[in-house]
Design an enzyme around this catalytic site. Structure first.
Site, PDB file in Angstrom:
ATOM      1  CE  LYS A 288      -4.282   1.563   2.112  1.00 52.93           C
ATOM      2  NZ  LYS A 288      -5.405   1.169   2.946  1.00 52.93           N
ATOM      3  CD  GLU A 377     -19.080  -2.834   8.858  1.00 57.42           C
ATOM      4  OE1 GLU A 377     -19.221  -3.900   8.213  1.00 57.42           O
ATOM      5  OE2 GLU A 377     -18.196  -2.009   8.589  1.00 57.42           O
ATOM      6  NE  ARG A 405     -22.367  -4.060   3.859  1.00 59.17           N
ATOM      7  CZ  ARG A 405     -21.186  -4.172   3.276  1.00 59.17           C
ATOM      8  NH1 ARG A 405     -20.194  -4.727   3.927  1.00 59.17           N
ATOM      9  NH2 ARG A 405     -21.004  -3.745   2.053  1.00 59.17           N
TER      10      ARG A 405
END
Ligand code: TPP
Length: 643
Positions: A288, A377, A405
């Site tokens: 990243k 979640e 969610r």
């Protein structure tokens, strides 16, 4: 200042232009693409590290696949800047995430290359599978589908649900697992350890190398039919299939891991995989922030750093003469540590947002009591419920839009069982440049209809602390929602002494004449600013901070309805079924006929922009409130005000 793309990138107006280049030129395309992302994001802002990490993958995908006919689905989409630039949006890219500009995420209405709208994680495999199944049903045998998903997003249940189906759906689809070992914060969980093992295990790599050798010998090309490929692939299956490979166990052929920064290798591999039928996964290893040293080093900070000097790496910070109010998230984070020090029953849960929610403060100080559970979640809510059954007081912090969610988990696991979990909804209301996928518009409406829920919203830092304090008291026997917005509050001196608030009570901030503003949460400050303004114009509205949507402060509402002919409600949530609706229901029940205006997020999608621009567009910033007061008070205001 105009940002000039490199000479090669300048010539690429669509993937067709990219395909005209010889393979040897792809390195240069990648260099220029990376530089262009750095140049633009440093001065215009946005997500940073994720797009830098997939420059080679993006280039290879558009080089090999026939996009947009072949369908490319990005998970989350915060890494799709290179994709946008290569698919005709290069010159518009500086408008990324700006009001009326490009969206920060793939969006179907923006480009035919954006096959699926994203923003929330872990949807790509399901969506791509749907597309692949449709292609199969329609007989589009040559049509390929590719999902690109990060290792962080792979932790979600949805990704596993989709793989469970993909393994037996018999469709031609490729999942690319972009494994950089990090989400926004460092990756967590057993999957992370598994992916590390698979990358480093000598036994596994030996089998894999044999397969790659065989792959190299395959006569892939015109004379090599798909049926033949299928046969060879079936044969190879025996070589790789092993219950020790998670993906193979789900009947998804696993390839890799390979270096995701070697564009030539990626091109070759994707070309090979394109010829192999059935569901398959390619595991690539990337870094990243690749190509920008600081972003490689501190990946969390450079996920979305804000504006920065691309030469020195210094992040631009506004300098103020006076102390500034803290962010609500930091007040939450510090207050939680304070409360947990006093109450041993307190635990903290975050689904993959330790930095964003500031749960990290408690995770650092009390690692046995605060947990990041990955981008999960639903699990976060039910886990909190499980902890609560054992008498623990859990602060489960989830952004308002991500909480969507976990709705059934709140209803079924928390509310029906009357478990006193504290659900802290950060980023409630319009969040700004992330746009409609991230706006926290609906939580008031979707929670208000659940019996017994306590739903509150603080107008400032001190109120947030008081609500947090109240929510963890033993007397609280129901789920307790505290919603607060992204960004700063209003109190530089925020560390006030905490005190209990009686559930379902608001505050009378100001008495007035003829009209009262009933506000919920932070927008109460917009109302206060409007009232200060109106005073100069000779108007004197009252102002009540209702603090709770559920239960409503009925005494205060009777008072408001009896005392004021006109009422304005203000909230940072949808006007459909939200706080204003709750007031109307109260009035209908008690037969009040006051004139009412409801200000909040209108019943349409609100796009991206700064919060200020969006509050203004939606008409509930100070100016919008002021104008509404003036409109309602027309008859009462002196004529010269309108001349
Ligand atoms: C449902 C949901 N929860 C949380 C987020 C916030 N979020 C955005 S990106 C991200 C990390 C994604 O990690 P990964 O898939 O590994 O991609 P990377 O950023 O490493 O490229 C998270 C948690 C989200 N977008 N959607």
């Amino acid at each position: 200042m105009e940002i000039i793309p490199g000479p090669l990138l300048k010539t690429i107006n669509s993937p067709a232009d990219l395909k005209l280049l010889p393979r040897e030129k792809l390195h240069q395309v990648c260099d220029e693409l990376r530089q262009y992302i750095i140049d633009v994001v440093s001065v215009h802002g946005g997500h940073f590290g994720a797009s830098l990490g997939v420059v080679e993958l993006t280039t290879a995908l558009h080089y090999v696949y026939n996009t947009p006919y072949d369908q490319l689905v990005w998970d989350v989409g915060h890494q799709a800047y290179g994709h946008k630039i290569l698919t005709g949006r290069r010159d518009n890219f500086p408008t990324n995430r700006k009001y009326h500009g490009l969206s920060g995420f793939p969006k179907r209405s923006e480009s035919e290359y954006d096959t699926f709208g994203v923003g929330h994680s872990s949807t790509s495999i399901s969506a791509a599978l749907g597309m692949a199944m449709a292609a199969k049903y329609k007989g589009e045998k040559d049509r390929q589908t590719v999902a690109v998903i990060g290792d962080g997003s792979m932790t979600a249940g949805m990704a596993f649900e989709a793989m469970n189906h993909a393994g037996v759906a018999n469709t031609d689809m490729l999942i690319i697992l972009n494994d950089n070992g990090i989400g926004i914060d460092p990756a967590v969980g057993a999957l992370k350890e598994y992916l590390t093992d698979i990358t480093t295990s000598p036994t596994y790599n030996k089998v894999k190398d044999d397969v790659w050798k065989l792959m190299g010998k395959l006569p892939v090309g015109k004379n090599f039919t798909r049926a033949m490929a299928h046969k060879v692939a079936e044969g190879m299956k025996g070589m790789v299939t092993s219950s020790s490979n998670l993906f193979e166990a789900l009947k998804i052929r696993y390839f890799g891991p390979i270096d995701g920064h070697n564009v030539a290798k990626l091109v070759d591999t994707l070309k090979d995989l394109r010829e192999i039928p059935g569901p398959k996964i390619l595991h690539i290893i990337t870094t990243k922030g690749k190509g920008y040293a600081l972003a490689e080093k501190d990946q969390t900070k450079w996920h979305a750093p804000g504006l920065f000097d691309k030469v020195t790496g210094e992040i631009v910070r506004k300098v103020y003469d006076t102390p500034q109010p803290p962010k609500y998230q930091d007040v939450f984070g510090h207050t939680l540590v304070e409360l947990a020090g006093l109450n041993k029953k307190i635990m903290g849960i975050t689904p993959a947002m330790p930095s964003g929610s500031s749960m990290k403060f408690m995770m650092e100080k009390m690692p046995d009591r605060a947990f990041d559970v990955g981008i999960c979640e639903q699990h976060a809510v039910t886990l909190s419920a499980g902890l609560a059954t054992q008498g623990l007081r859990v602060f489960c912090n989830i952004y308002s839009s991500f909480m969507q969610r976990a709705y059934d988990q709140v209803v079924h696991d928390v509310a029906i069982q009357k478990l006193p979990v504290v659900l802290c909804l950060d980023r409630a209301g319009l969040v700004g440049d992330d746009g409609p996928t991230h706006h926290g518009c609906y939580d008031i409406a979707y929670f208000r209809c659940i019996p017994d829920m306590i739903i509150s919203s603080p107008m400032n830092e001190s109120e947030l602390r008081n609500l947090m304090y109240t929510s963890q008291l033993d007397t609280i026997a129901y789920p307790f929602v505290i919603r607060y917005p992204r960004g700063e509050g209003v109190m530089p001196e925020w560390k006030t002494e905490m005190k209990e608030i009686t559930i379902g009570t608001g505050r009378k901030l100001k008495e007035g004449d003829d009209l009262v503003i009933l506000s919920l949460g932070h927008p109460g400050n917009f109302a206060a600013a409007a009232i200060r303004d109106l005073k100069r114009e000779g108007l004197n509205p009252g102002h009540y901070d209702m603090r709770f949507v559920k239960p409503l402060d009925e005494a205060l509402l009777h008072d408001a309805c009896k005392r004021y002919g006109k009422i304005i409600t203000v909230e940072d949530g949808t006007v459909t079924g939200g706080f204003g609706s709750a007031i109307l229901e109260f009035m209908a029940k008690h037969g009040y006929k006051n004139e009412v205006r409801i200000l909040g997020i209108p019943d349409r999608l609100v796009e991206h922009g700064t919060p200020k621009e969006l509050h203004h567009e939606c008409g509930y910033d100070a100016e919008g409130i002021r104008n509404t007061v003036l409109e309602m008070m027309k008859g009462k205001v002196s004529v010269e005000l309108y001349s």
